[in-house]
Every structure is written in structure tokens, then in C-alpha cells.
Design an enzyme around this catalytic site. Structure first.
Site, short mmCIF file in Angstrom:
data_model
loop_
_atom_site.label_atom_id
_atom_site.label_comp_id
_atom_site.label_asym_id
_atom_site.label_seq_id
_atom_site.Cartn_x
_atom_site.Cartn_y
_atom_site.Cartn_z
N CYS A 132 -11.61 -1.82 -9.24
CA CYS A 132 -10.20 -1.74 -8.85
C CYS A 132 -9.97 -1.02 -7.53
CB CYS A 132 -9.35 -1.14 -9.97
SG CYS A 132 -9.78 0.49 -10.53
N HIS A 174 -10.74 6.09 -9.03
CA HIS A 174 -12.21 6.19 -8.94
C HIS A 174 -12.69 6.47 -7.52
CE1 HIS A 174 -11.26 3.21 -12.25
NE2 HIS A 174 -11.80 4.22 -12.89
N ASP A 180 0.00 5.14 1.04
CA ASP A 180 -0.11 6.08 2.16
C ASP A 180 -0.23 5.37 3.50
OD1 ASP A 180 -0.14 8.16 0.25
OD2 ASP A 180 -2.29 7.83 -0.07
N ASP A 229 0.86 -1.17 0.00
CA ASP A 229 0.00 0.00 0.00
C ASP A 229 0.91 1.23 0.00
OD1 ASP A 229 -2.21 1.75 0.54
OD2 ASP A 229 -1.50 1.78 2.62
ZN LIG Z 1 -11.03 1.94 -9.54
#
Ligand SMILES: [Zn+2]
Length: 397
Positions: free
Chosen positions: A336, A317, A236, A234
Site C-alpha cells: 500500500c 508502513h 503533504d 495526496d
Molecule cells: Zn503500506
């Protein structure tokens, strides 16, 4: 290194380097070779002949007077009627060449450079690209570089369209990089970024390293023809300091030990791939270009400490609509955004990854859930916690 042996004939585990290059390509369907030879050419010609013993066709171009490293190409332009690979004779590689060619064809490129990250980008020549992988600048190691940049270094393998050779270059000696390729920046020249093994043997130290890597199996293992293992990270709160939604370049700061942890991944058999949700794009708070700059800073900070990531996948998104400034077409329920596993599947296709042999490390439940949804083993660390410790656990140190 032995001085009366031409460089391409230096043995790697008992076989000349050039033979290893030819065999690797032959096994993937490339069977026509033109070798340009000058220095000690008879050694090479005696060894390979017409290539039939190896199951390939080899012809030669003998350079009587020095033409520069691209001069022979222009002499050969009547023979080079289709796109071709151009490879330096002192590079050991094991790549999935058909992936490289597919990228070149998809981009309808005049030239595709094979690039990779390295552990010393700060003093390497760099290839700078746009969002579409188009090469926009080509910096030598001496040239001044932007403050933050991608860790993308030219590996010395190229795909060229014969169209490139139509250009008139009025020079006695033609230099490939300076006279032929660099002027194509901003045109149809693209960079194919790969995690595969490609190393030149410019110095005795590098030669020894390449031999060691070959014997240990590392060279072949990194080929994308073979299944890869990855440690997904990951972003952050795992690699860099958590600030909530990261919108400003200044806020991108590495966590302590993050670079060290990633260096350990780089030295291991695992790829290092970042998987991150960046809804700031859908929210209209950060543009794609600004996000690229944030990631350039991440790559630069890591590079300064000898660490690199092999790939980075982000979800731009966000599902909830109705905010000022948002980008409606990105406000979707995508597949995603973690905890959905879509980015892992993208990475799997791009790098031929065996997800069940891979790990996800992150600081949130969503990371762990996403990793499990993708079929990976998962480790959750504290927010801004010790990434090194988690990596050590995987690597058994
Ligand atoms: Zn996405």
C-alpha cells in the site's frame, strides 16, 4: 411545503417521500415495514394500505398520545425480534443498504448510526469515534467541542438490535437520541461513515434543494450501488504545507486555495479521497492516535471553510528496518505504500470506485506513479502548488 400534508407525504418528483424511501429499500430486499403514524395518519394509511400494491408488507402503529420519537419502539418491542432499520420519515436517501447492514453485522453492533461529512461541521451536532469506528461522544450543536474533530454528522438512519429495547426507561415520552442512543456511547454503538446522499427536509429551502438534487440525478448517482468517480489527493505538499515528515499537530496547515479546490470537488460528481504515505508511524515517531488528531485538524480546517473529504487512506508502513524506536511489525514491504496502488484498491472496494474514470493529484513522482499503477489519470502539481488549478482542469472550468 404544503401544510396539510404530513411531512413524509410531501412529493419528490411526483411521489411521496415515504414511498421513495420504501421503494428504494424494497429494491434491495427489505419488504417488511412498520409505520408509526400520528398526525394526519389517515392520509398515510389511505395511500399505502397494506403495502401489497408496492410489493411490501406494511403495518401501522398509531400513536394516540405523544410518546416521544422513540416511545413507539418500546411499545413494539414484542414484534421487533430481529435487528431493524429505524428511519425518519422526512429524509430522502439512496443508499446501498446492504453495505450498511454488513458493517453493522461485522461490528456486532447494538446500534449503528449512518454518518456523513457536511459543509458546516462547525455548527452541526457531531459524532466522535475511536479508531474502530466506535462512538465515544455525541455532541449536540450547542455543546462545546474539542479544538479538532472529525467531520461526522448523524444522518438520521439507524440500525438497531432489539436488545436496545430491553432497557427500562421510566418516562412518559422517550427521546431517541437523548434517552436511548446517547447513553450507549462507549458501548457497542458504531458510526458507519458514508459518502451517499441522505438529506432531511427540515426547511422549505432544504426541500427545494432535495427536489433539485433528485431531478438532476445526484441522489441516485451517489448510491454506492452505482460506480463512483473520485479525485484522489495526496496529503503533504498537495493539501497541506510540506514540512518533510509531519510529526506535530502545529505543522498541519492548509495550502492556499486547498479548501476552495476541495469545495469544488465536493460540488462535483467526484468523491474526494486522500491517499497518503505516513511512514512516521512505522518509524515510531507518530502514534496512530496522534495521526488521527492530525487528520482531525485537517478535517476541522477544511470544515471551517465549507470543504470536506469523503475518505482518507494512509500507509503506516516503511520497508527499511534497523532504526531506533521503530515498530518492527510495520517495517514491511507492504502493497500500500505509494507508488504501489494498494490504497487505491482499498478505496475502490470501500466506495465502489471506477478507477479508470478517476484522477490522482499529487506533488511527487510517486503520486503520479501510484495513480497510474491504479489505472487513474494523474496530474502532478508543484510542491505546495495550486491545487485549485489542477481541480479546475479536471472539472473543465
Ligand atoms: Zn503500506
Amino acid at each position: 411545503m404544503v401544510s396539510d400534508v404530513p411531512k413524509p407525504m410531501i412529493p419528490i418528483d411526483g411521489k411521496p417521500l415515504l414511498e421513495r424511501e420504501i421503494l428504494s429499500l424494497r429494491d434491495q430486499g427489505i419488504t417488511e415495514f412498520i409505520l408509526t403514524v400520528s398526525h394526519l395518519s389517515e392520509v398515510i394509511m389511505d395511500h399505502f394500505g397494506n403495502g401489497h400494491d408496492l410489493g411490501v408488507d406494511i403495518t401501522y402503529f398509531e400513536e394516540k398520545t405523544p410518546l416521544g420519537n422513540a416511545g413507539a419502539l418500546f411499545q413494539l418491542k414484542d414484534q421487533l425480534t430481529e435487528d431493524f432499520l429505524l428511519i425518519n420519515g422526512d429524509v430522502l436517501f439512496d443508499i446501498d443498504v446492504n453495505r450498511f447492514i454488513a458493517f453493522h453485522n461485522e461490528k456486532k453492533a447494538l446500534v449503528t448510526l449512518f454518518t456523513h461529512p457536511n459543509d458546516h461541521p462547525y455548527d452541526s451536532g457531531l459524532i466522535l469515534t475511536d479508531e474502530d469506528d466506535r462512538v465515544i461522544r455525541w455532541l449536540t450543536k450547542e455543546e462545546e467541542r474539542p479544538l479538532y474533530y472529525q467531520n461526522k454528522v448523524n444522518a438520521g438512519l439507524h440500525l438497531l438490535s432489539p436488545e436496545v429495547l430491553q432497557k427500562e426507561i421510566d418516562k412518559e415520552k422517550i427521546d431517541l437520541d437523548r434517552d436511548v442512543l446517547k447513553p450507549l456511547c462507549g458501548d457497542r454503538m458504531f458510526a458507519y461513515s458514508s459518502s451517499e446522499y441522505v438529506k432531511d427536509m427540515g426547511t422549505p429551502e432544504r426541500y427545494e434543494m432535495v427536489c433539485r438534487d433528485y431531478l438532476s440525478g445526484k441522489v441516485g448517482a451517489r448510491s454506492l450501488r452505482n460506480k463512483q468517480k473520485a479525485i484522489f489527493l495526496d496529503r503533504d505538499g498537495t493539501i497541506n504545507h510540506f514540512v518533510g515528515f509531519l510529526r506535530n499537530l502545529d505543522e498541519m496547515e492548509l495550502n492556499p486555495h486547498a479548501a476552495e479546490a476541495i469545495r469544488k470537488i465536493n460540488a462535483s460528481e467526484y468523491l474526494c479521497i486522500v491517499i497518503t504515505n505516513q511512514p512516521v508511524i512505522a518509524r515510531g515517531e507518530v502514534t496512530f492516535k496522534e495521526l488521527r488528531e492530525i487528520h482531525n485538524k485537517l478535517e476541522t480546517l477544511l470544515g471551517n471553510e465549507g470543504a470536506y473529504i469523503d475518505g482518507l487512506f494512509f500507509c503506516p508502513h516503511h520497508p527499511d528496518r534497523g532504526y531506533e524506536g521503530e515498530i518492527p511489525e510495520l517495517k514491511i514491504d507492504c502493497d500500500c505504500r505509494k507508488p504501489k496502488p494498494g490504497l487505491f484498491f482499498k478505496a475502490k472496494d470501500a466506495y465502489n470506485i471506477d478507477l479508470s474514470a478517476s484522477y490522482m493529484i499529487g506533488d511527487s513522482d510517486n503520486d503520479v506513479l501510484a495513480g497510474s499503477n491504479a489505472g487513474c489519470k494523474c496530474i502532478k502539481i508543484e510542491r505546495d502548488g495550486d491545487l485549485r488549478e489542477a481541480v479546475d482542469r479536471i472539472l473543465g472550468k
